[in-house]
Write a protein that holds these residues in place. Sequence first.
Motif, PDB file in Angstrom:
ATOM      1  N   ASP A  26       2.575  -7.129  -2.644  1.00 35.67           N
ATOM      2  CA  ASP A  26       3.637  -6.321  -3.144  1.00 35.67           C
ATOM      3  C   ASP A  26       4.707  -7.006  -4.006  1.00 35.67           C
ATOM      4  OD1 ASP A  26       2.282  -4.232  -1.409  1.00 35.67           O
ATOM      5  OD2 ASP A  26       3.635  -4.938   0.213  1.00 35.67           O
ATOM      6  N   ALA A  73       3.110  -7.231  -7.526  1.00 30.60           N
ATOM      7  CA  ALA A  73       3.260  -5.833  -8.478  1.00 30.60           C
ATOM      8  C   ALA A  73       4.728  -5.577  -8.663  1.00 30.60           C
ATOM      9  CB  ALA A  73       2.714  -4.699  -7.247  1.00 30.60           C
ATOM     10  N   ARG A  99      -1.880  -4.839  -8.697  1.00 28.37           N
ATOM     11  CA  ARG A  99      -2.200  -4.788  -7.451  1.00 28.37           C
ATOM     12  C   ARG A  99      -3.507  -4.304  -6.670  1.00 28.37           C
ATOM     13  NH1 ARG A  99       1.444  -2.697  -3.477  1.00 28.37           N
ATOM     14  NH2 ARG A  99       3.245  -2.190  -4.937  1.00 28.37           N
TER      15      ARG A  99
END
Length: 257
Positions: free
Chosen positions: A79, A82, A236
Amino acid sequence: MDITTGVGLVFGIIVIATIMLLGGDLSIFLSDHAGIIVFGGSIAATMIRFPLGVMLHGLPLGAKYAFTMSRLSARDLVDELARIAEIARKQGPVGLEKVEAEDSFLAKGIRFVADGYDLEFIRDNLERDRDNFLMHLDEGSKIYRAVGDCAPAFGMVGTLIGMVQMFANMTDPSKLGPFMATALLATLYGAVLANLLCLPIADKLHGKLLDEETNRTLIIDGILMIRDSKSPTLVREMLLAYLPEKHRHEEGEPVPA
């Protein structure tokens, strides 16, 4: 902090101390002779196995990482990378100069991208950093395992020495008890040192080595994709391949059958 290591160690000490106290005075389980043969002998044998520099580096490093945890899990890293890729796409590499990361290895990779280093330099530097860290962590695991392997053996050595002393003084009954106590306590010290401290720490370090290898490789791949101006979605999706299937989806999102 890895609370399970500390809790397990404290709980183990409490259990052993409680059993000792139920049988009498705790002081009867103290023996300098047994301590010297078990602790001194185990360290001496480990020094023969490893160079001094490795021991001086591996012992404290192992102790440190046995009681600490990675600040970010692999899912958190996906996360975070990304999010960083989104910033780089909107603001360019210059926008990464203000990005702060909890993980020092990730922060280093972000700095390389922000400073405009080429792809090969970033790859080589981060991979060398990762491999060097994993090597030292593996050394720490091996040192604690070596001490754990030696401790029971030197406990037996202490037992044999105590028995020899006991049999050599059979004509003096006053010496039989202390020598027998030393013999038995050496075995006790060796078993406790190996099975409550050294071998569990060695196993914990090995598990953390595997986790760190995954996390740092994930970071390297993510940083290289950001440097190569890949889209956040692609970053991701590519990095999710590092995670087990059940961890690849957001919380509350149904997992495909």
